[in-house]
Design an enzyme around this catalytic site. Structure first.
Site, mmCIF file in Angstrom:
data_model
loop_
_atom_site.group_PDB
_atom_site.id
_atom_site.type_symbol
_atom_site.label_atom_id
_atom_site.label_comp_id
_atom_site.label_asym_id
_atom_site.label_seq_id
_atom_site.Cartn_x
_atom_site.Cartn_y
_atom_site.Cartn_z
ATOM 1 N N LYS A 31 -32.349 10.822 12.676
ATOM 2 C CA LYS A 31 -33.682 11.213 13.551
ATOM 3 C C LYS A 31 -33.391 12.696 14.185
ATOM 4 C CE LYS A 31 -36.109 9.275 17.771
ATOM 5 N NZ LYS A 31 -37.545 9.364 17.202
ATOM 6 N N HIS A 79 -30.773 5.106 17.208
ATOM 7 C CA HIS A 79 -31.316 5.210 16.100
ATOM 8 C C HIS A 79 -30.669 5.537 15.029
ATOM 9 C CE1 HIS A 79 -34.939 5.173 18.782
ATOM 10 N NE2 HIS A 79 -35.660 4.842 17.597
HETATM 11 P P1 NAD Z 1 -39.035 11.703 7.889
HETATM 12 O O1 NAD Z 1 -38.257 12.803 8.119
HETATM 13 O O2 NAD Z 1 -38.666 10.607 6.921
HETATM 14 O O3 NAD Z 1 -40.509 12.153 7.434
HETATM 15 C C1 NAD Z 1 -41.339 12.968 8.092
HETATM 16 C C2 NAD Z 1 -42.144 13.626 6.802
HETATM 17 O O4 NAD Z 1 -42.998 14.543 7.554
HETATM 18 C C3 NAD Z 1 -41.393 14.434 5.499
HETATM 19 O O5 NAD Z 1 -41.640 13.866 4.422
HETATM 20 C C4 NAD Z 1 -41.735 15.818 5.969
HETATM 21 O O6 NAD Z 1 -41.517 16.587 4.849
HETATM 22 C C5 NAD Z 1 -43.140 15.797 6.486
HETATM 23 N N1 NAD Z 1 -43.439 16.897 7.147
HETATM 24 C C6 NAD Z 1 -42.748 17.712 8.049
HETATM 25 N N2 NAD Z 1 -43.663 18.886 8.638
HETATM 26 C C7 NAD Z 1 -44.782 18.522 7.781
HETATM 27 C C8 NAD Z 1 -45.874 19.298 7.780
HETATM 28 N N3 NAD Z 1 -45.848 20.523 8.481
HETATM 29 N N4 NAD Z 1 -46.977 19.011 7.343
HETATM 30 C C9 NAD Z 1 -47.058 17.952 6.560
HETATM 31 N N5 NAD Z 1 -45.931 17.190 6.444
HETATM 32 C C10 NAD Z 1 -44.851 17.387 7.384
HETATM 33 O O7 NAD Z 1 -39.416 11.246 9.319
HETATM 34 P P2 NAD Z 1 -39.824 9.740 9.722
HETATM 35 O O8 NAD Z 1 -38.721 8.884 10.020
HETATM 36 O O9 NAD Z 1 -40.792 9.142 8.657
HETATM 37 O O10 NAD Z 1 -40.632 9.926 11.137
HETATM 38 C C11 NAD Z 1 -41.562 10.790 11.378
HETATM 39 C C12 NAD Z 1 -42.195 10.674 12.728
HETATM 40 O O11 NAD Z 1 -42.665 9.466 12.922
HETATM 41 C C13 NAD Z 1 -40.992 11.192 13.711
HETATM 42 O O12 NAD Z 1 -41.403 11.878 14.666
HETATM 43 C C14 NAD Z 1 -40.571 10.043 14.210
HETATM 44 O O13 NAD Z 1 -39.885 9.723 15.649
HETATM 45 C C15 NAD Z 1 -41.677 9.089 14.194
HETATM 46 N N6 NAD Z 1 -41.724 7.368 14.078
HETATM 47 C C16 NAD Z 1 -42.722 6.978 15.258
HETATM 48 C C17 NAD Z 1 -42.657 5.446 15.126
HETATM 49 C C18 NAD Z 1 -43.814 4.772 15.686
HETATM 50 O O14 NAD Z 1 -43.919 3.664 15.748
HETATM 51 N N7 NAD Z 1 -44.661 5.577 16.493
HETATM 52 C C19 NAD Z 1 -41.761 4.827 14.149
HETATM 53 C C20 NAD Z 1 -40.987 5.639 13.472
HETATM 54 C C21 NAD Z 1 -40.714 6.871 13.431
#
Ligand code: NAD
Length: 247
Positions: free
Chosen positions: A139, A135
């Site tokens: 991440k 990744h």
């Molecule tokens: P990112 O860091 O770009 O975004 C996360 C967002 O969540 C940020 O804007 C952050 O400010 C916000 N956040 C953090 N704590 C928070 C809170 N307490 N309340 C509200 N918002 C809050 O990360 P990303 O790349 O968008 O990934 C997010 C999550 O999704 C990760 O856990 C990642 O592993 C997961 N993910 C899952 C899939 C899937 O298909 N299931 C795909 C991609 C990413």
């Protein structure tokens, strides 16, 4: 009145949140009725949504599931990295509202889950199993939720316990591999959206099942599809395999 599915997006400023906002904004079947990120109160924005989508931080998912359950709102959790306790709390909340919990919303990865189970069943214990994931450099959890799910599938086929045979990478002098052990290797770098390979290594041959995501749109489209699917469902904890009818 619009029959678009109304979404409350949690983690709206993140990479996945932004992708979902962009895709939903361009699709008449969806309407974003609220966005939440750090510092916002979910309860202030809950009223008008049909479903909540969460791609934020693992510590938020269980409290969010309790709020969704109390208000009868379906919840789609894409966030990964949950502890066993957080997973239990999410499962408990799913007794009162439909929750789709998926470490990976891409159709391709869900086919990879299916093929991994089939390959493990057919190849059997003579084939050593290892998992490699890569990744992007930003991440925060490792190994990925998808890699853990792949390991869980292999463990289920072996009939063993996850904590006994799955571990991250190898270093030092671990000695010869045992028959059942599964090492999960996490690579990090650049802007890689998500690569997963399951290796089945036998004597004289090797099978590798790989999936490579090149755009976050695949996860975003899957999460939106799951949101539409969840509306009107009975309470329960569902996976993307349920949404896709792969079970
Ligand atoms: P990112 O860091 O770009 O975004 C996360 C967002 O969540 C940020 O804007 C952050 O400010 C916000 N956040 C953090 N704590 C928070 C809170 N307490 N309340 C509200 N918002 C809050 O990360 P990303 O790349 O968008 O990934 C997010 C999550 O999704 C990760 O856990 C990642 O592993 C997961 N993910 C899952 C899939 C899937 O298909 N299931 C795909 C991609 C990413």
């Amino acid at each position: 009145m619009s029959d678009a599915t109304k979404i409350l997006m949690v983690g709206a400023r993140g990479r996945m949140g932004q992708t979902i906002l962009r895709l939903a904004g361009a699709n008449p079947h969806f309407e974003i009725t609220g966005t939440v990120d750090q510092g916002d109160n979910v309860l202030d924005r809950l009223d008008y949504c049909d479903a909540i989508i969460d791609f934020s931080h693992h510590s938020i998912s269980a409290p969010l599931a309790q709020i969704a359950a109390a208000h009868g709102k379906p919840l789609i959790i894409g966030t990964t990295g949950h502890s066993p306790e957080e997973k239990n709390d999410i499962a408990e909340a799913a007794g009162s509202t439909p929750i789709v919990l998926a470490p990976n919303f891409s159709v391709g990865v869900n086919v990879l889950f299916y093929l991994t189970r089939k390959a493990a069943e057919i190849l059997g214990e003579e084939f050593d199993q290892e998992i490699v994931e890569m990744h992007h450099r930003l991440k925060i959890d490792a190994p990925s939720g998808t890699a853990k799910r792949l390991a869980e599938i292999l463990v289920e086929v072996k009939g063993k316990s996850y904590d006994e045979i799955v571990f991250p990478g190898r270093s030092g002098e671990p000695g010869r591999r045992t028959r059942d052990e599964i090492a999960v290797h996490a690579l990090r770098g650049g802007d890689v959206v998500g690569d997963h390979t399951v290796i089945f290594a036998g004597i004289g041959e090797r099978v590798e099942l790989s999936h490579k995501a090149s755009s976050r749109e695949t996860f975003a489209n899957g999460a939106l599809r799951a949101a539409k699917w969840s509306i009107g469902r009975a309470p329960g904890l569902f996976s993307m395999q349920d949404v896709l009818g792969l079970k």
